[in-house]
Design an enzyme around this catalytic site. Structure first.
Site, PDB file in Angstrom:
ATOM      1  N   GLU A 126      92.047 -33.050 146.009  1.00 53.17           N
ATOM      2  CA  GLU A 126      92.616 -31.741 146.863  1.00 53.17           C
ATOM      3  C   GLU A 126      93.422 -32.061 147.259  1.00 53.17           C
ATOM      4  OE1 GLU A 126      88.578 -30.091 149.494  1.00 53.17           O
ATOM      5  OE2 GLU A 126      87.651 -29.108 146.892  1.00 53.17           O
ATOM      6  N   GLU A 271      83.753 -29.123 141.461  1.00 53.74           N
ATOM      7  CA  GLU A 271      82.764 -29.365 142.425  1.00 53.74           C
ATOM      8  C   GLU A 271      82.234 -27.831 142.552  1.00 53.74           C
ATOM      9  OE1 GLU A 271      84.130 -31.111 145.864  1.00 53.74           O
ATOM     10  OE2 GLU A 271      84.473 -32.987 144.647  1.00 53.74           O
TER      11      GLU A 271
END
Length: 491
Positions: A126, A271
């Site tokens: 991220e 995720e």
């Protein structure tokens, strides 16, 4: 380095077995899981791998390339995504040699000699979060390119693909409809470059999608829309009906890719999950509802209105991590389907023939004893405040607070919970239960209802590197202050 190495029979056999497994299984369709290791008392990797296999989990996503973890995965039949932390991106972006060295050590060596079925390298994690203020924007793509070049040079580019796990905030919709989806304006050009590179190398786009975070950040977010059933006001996007936030978010990405000319690009949900503590909406009931709702859809091969086929996804996460940063929120340490000791939290069927999660086997615990506030100690003792603050700063008090599993404890209960958390993390050392004559060791379990005073597992000293440094971790002052004030406010 041009000399041919003599391959011993055992190594050749391992390689042949791995090749056979790859040919037999092809692309594994089973659900994947994220295996994080930021725990004070982590389960031994071999125990976790057995737990993965016992639960029929065929894919695992790691956040680094720890050799002990990878060694435990050899010849397991489990497909692996290894990770490169963000703090390594600068080095890899600026040195082709560093990238080649990393691939040689963390990919090639484990594939050739250990029979680890590595399929992906996750470059960064991220990296374009707005909270990073652009720190990784200039180095993520170069790091990605150098790792790809290293894989190609090592002859692994057809077997191992590169990707960048990205938060869903890299794309957005101007009117809340998926069909207006596009990449975030400030990184539009960069995102298109990354997508072009991934596509050119046959690599997937990896995205992390969290309906829980949307609910956490927005009190007016429609509660049932975060789940997979029960929402009474579905979204209609030109005839495409969205009854859950995940599908709408996923299809916003599909539209962003399509708008930029890559509508057929493969997508991995890196995720997805729901925490069980640390917030009023983070509990066992909601986590079970969300994860089982997702798994029912996953097992049925049901996609989204824009992508009707089966999903490729990794649940977040496998095991709780009690040493994670709580900067995003106290829930960060409670994403696991299993507690830190490898016991299931709730009923969850993740395979077609599952009867629930299977616990880790042969896990040794510390003694059945707890550190609590002494019955003779006074709540008015001036050392109560400093003692509780010290315990929470060096342990885990994230189950205390409004709406949490231990939120209904009285003052003595809160203090006892803080003392016990520190005592357990310190391996029940006698000096760890000596809080200025305020504490005492007991063999009577102080747990009540859903509030569990946990006992740590007994792990080898060598595995407690995180544990020994927990006290030096600088936890976010705001959250620690909140916990201390919450405990002290009811005194």
């Amino acid at each position: 380095m041009g000399l041919l190495k003599v391959v011993d029979f055992a190594g050749l056999l391992v390689a042949m077995l791995l090749l056979f497994t790859v040919l037999l299984m092809g692309s594994v369709s089973g659900i994947g899981v994220n295996w994080g290791t930021q725990a004070t008392h982590p389960l031994p990797p071999a125990t976790v791998v057995k737990m993965l296999r016992d639960n029929g989990i065929q894919k695992v996503k790691l956040f680094d390339a720890d050799s002990t973890t990878l060694n435990a995965l050899k010849t397991s039949g489990i497909q692996v995504m290894v990770g490169i932390p963000n703090d390594m991106l600068n080095t890899l972006a600026n040195s082709v040699q560093a990238a080649e060295n990393w691939v040689a050590k963390n990919v090639s060596a484990h594939i050739s000699s250990n029979g680890v079925d590595i399929r992906y390298v996750a470059v960064g994690n991220e990296p374009f979060l707005t909270t990073y203020n652009g720190s990784f924007e200039a180095i993520t793509l170069p790091a990605l390119q150098n790792i790809q070049s290293a894989l190609t040079k090592a002859g692994l580019s057809s077997q191992v693909k590169v990707t960048v796990p990205l938060n869903a905030d890299v794309y957005q919709s101007t009117n809340d409809l998926p069909s207006s989806g596009n990449f975030r304006a400030d990184i539009q050009a960069l995102m298109v470059q990354i997508v072009q590179f991934l596509n050119a190398n046959g690599a997937p786009f990896t995205v992390n999608i969290y309906p829980f975070i949307s609910l956490y950040n927005n009190p007016s977010f429609p509660f049932d829309y975060a789940f997979f059933n029960g929402y009474s006001s579905p979204l209609n996007d030109n005839g495409r009906i969205y009854q859950d936030m995940f599908s709408a978010n996923y299809d916003t990405l599909v539209w962003a890719l399509q708008t930029n000319g890559y509508g057929n690009m493969s997508i991995i949900v890196g995720e997805i999950g729901w925490p069980t503590d640390g917030d009023q909406n983070a509990n066992l009931l909601n986590a079970q509802r969300f994860n089982q709702g997702f798994m029912s859809r996953y097992l049925a091969g049901q996609g989204t209105p824009m992508r009707s086929g089966p999903l490729d996804a990794y649940l977040f996460s496998l095991i709780d991590e009690d040493a994670k940063s709580i900067q995003p929120g106290n829930f960060e340490r409670h994403w696991g389907m299993f507690y830190t000791a490898g016991t299931p939290k709730y009923l969850l069927n993740i395979t077609a023939n599952s009867n629930g999660l299977v616990a880790a086997s042969n896990v040794p615990y510390l003694a059945q004893q707890w550190c609590v506030m002494s019955p003779s100690a006074s709540l008015d003792d001036p050392q109560v405040g400093p003692s509780v603050s010290y315990a929470c700063a060096n342990a885990d008090c994230t189950s205390l607070g409004y709406g949490t599993s231990c939120g209904s404890l009285d003052a003595r209960g809160n203090i006892s919970y803080a003392f016990n958390s520190y005592y357990q993390i310190q391996n029940q050392l006698a000096r760890a239960c000596q809080f200025s004559n305020l504490s005492v060791v007991t063999t009577t379990d102080p747990s009540t209802g859903d509030c569990k005073f946990r006992i740590m597992i007994n792990v080898p000293t060598a595995m407690q590197s995180i544990s020994s440094s927990v006290g030096s971790h600088k936890q976010p002052v705001g959250l620690l202050l909140f916990l201390s004030l919450f405990i002290l406010s009811i005194l």
